[in-house]
Scaffold this active site. Structure first.
Site, PDB file in Angstrom:
ATOM      1  N   LYS A  83     -66.750  14.112  -7.375  1.00 45.27           N
ATOM      2  CA  LYS A  83     -68.163  14.443  -7.601  1.00 45.27           C
ATOM      3  C   LYS A  83     -69.003  13.171  -7.626  1.00 45.27           C
ATOM      4  CE  LYS A  83     -70.971  17.289 -10.746  1.00 45.27           C
ATOM      5  NZ  LYS A  83     -70.940  18.080 -12.009  1.00 45.27           N
ATOM      6  N   SER A 158     -73.176  22.639 -11.741  1.00 42.32           N
ATOM      7  CA  SER A 158     -73.714  21.634 -10.844  1.00 42.32           C
ATOM      8  C   SER A 158     -72.698  21.148  -9.813  1.00 42.32           C
ATOM      9  CB  SER A 158     -74.195  20.420 -11.662  1.00 42.32           C
ATOM     10  OG  SER A 158     -73.101  19.798 -12.326  1.00 42.32           O
ATOM     11  N   SER A 182     -70.284  23.392 -15.512  1.00 40.03           N
ATOM     12  CA  SER A 182     -70.411  22.895 -14.136  1.00 40.03           C
ATOM     13  C   SER A 182     -69.105  22.734 -13.387  1.00 40.03           C
ATOM     14  CB  SER A 182     -71.166  21.560 -14.135  1.00 40.03           C
ATOM     15  OG  SER A 182     -72.504  21.763 -14.481  1.00 40.03           O
TER      16      SER A 182
END
Length: 511
Positions: A83, A158, A182
């Site tokens: 990420k 997210s 997330s």
């Protein structure tokens, strides 16, 4: 089926076994995933940056060491996506924001250090909602990621870039972060596995902070065993993180391979269901509960009365921490700088840069947090929210005295359509109704696939919550569900996933 198909659909554990047997080299595996990224990323937008040259150099080095008889780790040679919130020297780290566009961190996060030390091959950095603020990846300054099950729908947020990269077979593993859901909510809507470790169980050093008392990095995968193997690599104490827990990590890999829930007492949280939950989500959840009972678990209903206030408390605590953490992005030291023409004051440059660099959702949360912390309102808002947080912790403590784990749906609905909630913040926030309590309390929690909703054919996830530092229980229940559903369907969840146009799975004869 083609070699590409076999490589891409293999588990991480299966890839290691194939490399050790000499069936495939690490370089072959890495090239195949890079080819899949090249073919699919323009359509799915999972990756913001791909590090092909370094990935292939790492792969060749691992092949040489393995050929030389060197003993390598349990995930050595497996490709992984990271990420774009974690620092990785030599590759931009943007946090999905214009204000950090092109920023090259001078150091690695602890999680990245541990991936490199364990000989995983980092393919690149994945998309996310800006500064991890969102439930759909739509607030990213670099475009929305898409759900491989339906390109008109979100992959969650997210960490939608990480979840979609795994679901689209562009990586067998990924790293996500979870502040209010997330990792787990994207896992649920993409039919993948995602685990939020106990807060402090995985180091936050070198991860761009959103809300420091809530953020936690964790594994994303297609199987429970793969997630556990990755968790084992990245977990453990780090003296550079003051919140890191200085005690041994539970044996999550053994738990994932054990997968026996016989004799476990599993609590169904009554507050996490009912009105607002899609019929298909509730149907699949009810079936999963029945499977756990059939597997020998004792199922009981548990009330956690303060969970109904979790979202309200979270959206005061989290923005307050956002307001503090994002104050450092001031255009003075790094990142975007606007209006620096020699005539404007420092304050004018800061104002213009933050105005241009931050998106609407980030600005909204900064303003909410600043207001909640302001003189005259601190006790009424932030202070009261922290009291509610304590009550939620006590709800968990009472529940875990009676149960080994708690379960619920991972999110109230399946993946919603892109654009459907972007102008309705409250509707967007409700995607995290089930996941937020575990972030407020800091306990371990994971999402595991439990089938497809009958009304739209999209994935549904089961959330498993365990006490702090009892992460192994999360994997134990997840593995049991995985095994029983595979027996029921005769194939894995990801084998049911639709094949995207341009994917190597289709182009070379896979199906």
């Amino acid at each position: 089926m083609s070699q590409a198909h076999d490589i891409l659909t293999s588990s991480a554990a299966g890839l290691v076994a194939a490399m050790e047997a000499g069936t495939w080299s690490c370089e072959q595996i890495t090239r195949t995933h890079l080819d899949q990224i090249e073919a699919l990323n323009p359509h799915v937008n999972s990756y913001l940056a791909v590090d092909a040259e370094r990935a292939l150099a790492t792969a060749r080095s691992i092949d040489a060491r393995r050929a030389g008889g060197e003993k390598l780790g349990p995930l050595a040679g497996v490709p992984i996506a990271v990420k774009d919130l974690l620092c990785y020297a030599g590759l931009p780290t943007t946090a999905g924001s214009r204000i950090l566009e092109g920023w090259m961190p001078p150091y690695d996060s602890t999680v990245v250090e541990r991936l490199v030390a364990a000989d995983l091959v980092i393919l690149g950095k994945t998309n996310l909602d800006e500064f991890a603020m969102g439930s759909s990846t739509e607030t990213s300054a670099y475009g929305t990621s898409r759900n491989p099950w339906d390109l008109d729908r979100v992959p969650g947020g997210s960490g939608g870039g990480s979840s979609s990269s795994v679901a689209a077979f562009m990586a067998p593993l990924a790293i996500g972060t979870d502040t209010g859901g997330s990792i787990r909510q994207p896992a649920s809507v993409t039919g993948t596995v995602g685990v939020k470790p106990t807060y402090g169980g995985v180091s936050r050093y070198g991860i761009i902070a959103m809300a420091s008392s809530l953020d936690q990095a964790g594994p994303c995968a297609r199987t429970v065993e793969d997630a556990a193997l990755l968790h084992e690599v990245i977990g453990g104490h780090d003296p550079r993180d003051s919140t890191s827990i200085d005690q041994p990590l539970p044996d999550v890999v053994a738990a994932a391979r054990h997968g026996d829930v016989a004799g476990m007492r599993i609590g169904v949280v009554t507050e996490l269901g009912g009105e607002g939950y899609a019929p298909g989500v509730e149907q699949r959840f009810t079936e999963a509960v029945a499977l756990l009972r059939e597997a020998g678990a004792e199922i009981v209903e548990v009330s956690c009365p303060h969970f109904v206030h979790a979202m309200a408390a979270y959206y005061l605590i989290m923005p307050a921490e956002v307001s503090s953490n994002l104050a450092r992005f001031d255009a003075m030291r790094y990142g975007l700088r606007v209006g620096d023409d020699g005539e404007n004051s420092t304050e004018d440059v800061m104002r213009a840069s933050r105005g241009a660099g931050f998106g609407a959702e980030v600005k909204r949360r900064i303003m909410l947090g600043t207001y909640a912390l302001s003189s005259g309102y601190y006790d009424a808002y932030y202070g009261s929210a922290q009291k509610v947080r304590t009550l939620i912790v006590r709800d968990f403590e009472a529940a875990f005295e009676a149960c080994d784990v708690l379960i619920s749906p991972s999110t109230p609905t399946t993946a919603f359509k892109i654009g459907e909630r972007i102008d309705d913040p409250l509707a967007m926030y409700k995607a995290d109704l089930c996941t937020i309590p575990s972030n407020l309390a800091g306990n371990a929690s994971g999402s595991f696939p439990i089938g497809l909703a009958p009304e739209d054919g999209l994935p549904v996830g089961l959330q498993v919550m365990a006490p702090p530092m009892a992460d192994d229980r999360v994997y134990r229940v997840g593995a049991a569900i995985e095994r029983f559903l595979e027996q029921q369907w005769g194939r894995s969840m990801m084998a049911m996933a639709p094949r995207l146009e341009h994917s190597l799975l289709d182009d070379q004869g896979g199906n």
